[in-house]
Write an enzyme that holds these catalytic residues in place. Structure first.
Site, PDB file in Angstrom:
ATOM      1  N   VAL A 140      20.100   5.177  18.458  1.00 61.39           N
ATOM      2  CA  VAL A 140      19.146   4.445  19.306  1.00 61.39           C
ATOM      3  C   VAL A 140      18.260   5.381  20.129  1.00 61.39           C
ATOM      4  O   VAL A 140      17.233   4.957  20.659  1.00 61.39           O
ATOM      5  CB  VAL A 140      19.864   3.450  20.255  1.00 61.39           C
ATOM      6  N   LYS A 141      18.659   6.622  20.290  1.00 65.33           N
ATOM      7  CA  LYS A 141      17.874   7.624  21.039  1.00 65.33           C
ATOM      8  C   LYS A 141      17.345   7.088  22.367  1.00 65.33           C
ATOM      9  O   LYS A 141      16.204   7.349  22.733  1.00 65.33           O
ATOM     10  CB  LYS A 141      16.743   8.169  20.169  1.00 65.33           C
ATOM     11  N   ARG A 142      18.207   6.381  23.108  1.00 65.39           N
ATOM     12  CA  ARG A 142      17.775   5.850  24.396  1.00 65.39           C
ATOM     13  C   ARG A 142      17.795   6.943  25.452  1.00 65.39           C
ATOM     14  O   ARG A 142      18.550   7.926  25.352  1.00 65.39           O
ATOM     15  CB  ARG A 142      18.700   4.706  24.836  1.00 65.39           C
TER      16      ARG A 142
END
Lengths: 283, 283
Positions: free
Chosen positions: B98-100
């Site tokens: 998700v690379k949040r």
């Protein structure tokens, strides 16, 4: 199909009409509780729709914070779809705060998800994160240009850990943030009026200097700035950080506005008061 | 409640049993078409469930790419919920890509969404993005530590624009990526065996040097590495980039594996072949 006007132009029109405020839709658990709403998808939706109702005709834009909807999974995202649809129907610009960033076909996937024509979660603009390099955002830039949408690229934030990355220096002598602002300036160069490619710049940062200050001054797009008013930056600090381009600042505010709820009339009153306070500071 | 073992330990066990491969679940429009599946929520779900079936007992972990599910809004996320549940039920570790990255209560919201006990989209580990500074990830670090979950922090990526941010140098002389690897090393210092806080490091990057190389060698957690095998990095390049810690590399592969489908048996065969190719290169 008639293309909409570019995002930057639509935002400039909205700001000229209604002022420089973007109403954040941040359904924290604590805020939902304060509004006597359940911390579930239904609570998210009611909260979001009330803020949309209060913002319509009072502020040019709303900014839902995706994280709080994602907490409730698919049901939370369904609530976000309905909040976005209601905002569009009310004539509000929608800036979806998702801070996405990836490369290649995955970045293209995010662009389609949030800027694509007819996508369930499409907004007028989104926030994006450039850790993978400014050029990695290209698929979102292309889709935004094709459809009259916009981006706000994370640049200079006011949290204490931000400078660790943002103030690091590249071989050209520019900081990471300065280089991002300069690349945004190149993208906005051809725009009529306000460009569609903005930056997230905290209002309470150390004022940038030298080449960074020049890159900020010539960026040409809007600045999405949290931290203005009340306990945040006042007129002097805004002038120090943004100089003459403070007229391009869109101030994001959520907590102070939600605190006036749950009455829609009171929230509308708080929005009006925030705009009144912002106008002289950003004029 | 009995806490699960720390993520790093569970991952190390799985890698010891089944090898260093993480099966990517990347439902691109083109891949769905190649599998004769519709580009909608139903297509996403069938694609994901078939990859889960093929990976079960063949690889230790799967990595769904959130962007491709988000393209289809709430319905796509509902498909992702079901794919994650199926992977858990099949005994696979789930690494949700998700690379949040955000700050404060918003970062806490993302952490709850993807690492929270009982959250609809909870995974064993997620990818996160440190543009706002490593310390901004603290709410996710805390929740991971409390619940036996893990993180993979973006560090060194192989796309050409990556070094613009990742190789910029801070006042301490470390690069942005080197500093992230060092901070991960501090987090993993107390771990028994493999730590739970990993890094995303591309296998085809320029091998890091000096302090960066030292920070990589002593990071102590797993490396999630795209770009190994087939057209990617071979044994010599893996040794140059990772040195002796190449035993901690979890190779992410999606396209080459999905290309063997849609037959589950053929996908399982492709996974087995990929593991067989990886084992000598990462031993």
């Amino acid at each position: 199909m008639v293309l909409p006007a570019p995002f930057g132009q639509r935002l400039a029109d909205g700001m000229a009409r209604l002022g420089p405020l973007c109403v954040g839709i941040d359904p924290h658990a604590a805020t939902l509780a304060a509004w006597d709403l359940p911390d579930d998808a239904r609570g998210l939706e009611i909260f979001g729709l009330r803020l949309v109702e209060a913002a319509a005709g009072t502020a040019p834009a709303v900014k839902p914070q995706a994280a709080f909807f994602e907490r409730h999974g698919a049901a939370g995202l369904a609530a976000l779809e309905r909040v976005l649809a209601a905002a569009r129907a009310a004539g509000l610009l929608t800036i979806l705060d998702v801070k996405r960033g990836d490369i290649g076909s995955t970045m293209a996937g995010y662009a389609q998800a949030y800027l694509g024509e007819g996508a369930p979660l499409a907004a007028d603009a989104i926030t994006v994160s450039p850790y993978l390099g400014f050029g990695s955002l290209r698929p979102a830039i292309d889709l935004a240009q094709a459809g009259g949408k916009g981006l706000f690229v994370l640049a200079l934030t006011s949290n204490p850990e931000g400078p660790e990355v943002q103030a690091a220096v590249g071989p050209d002598g520019l900081t990471v943030a300065g280089r991002i602002l300069r690349q945004l300036g190149q993208l906005n160069a051809g725009a009529t009026g306000l460009g569609s490619f903005g930056a997230v710049v905290g209002a309470t940062i150390q004022p940038p200097e030298g080449a960074d200050a020049a890159a900020l001054a010539t960026m040409g797009g809007p600045f999405l700035a949290p931290g203005i008013g009340a306990q945040g930056a006042g007129p002097a600090q805004l002038a120090a950080v943004f100089g003459p381009v403070r007229r391009h600042v869109l101030a994001a505010s959520s907590r102070a506005i939600a605190a006036a709820g749950p009455s829609v009339a009171k929230v509308r009153g708080a929005i009006g008061q925030a705009v009144a306070e912002l106008l002289p500071a950003l004029a």
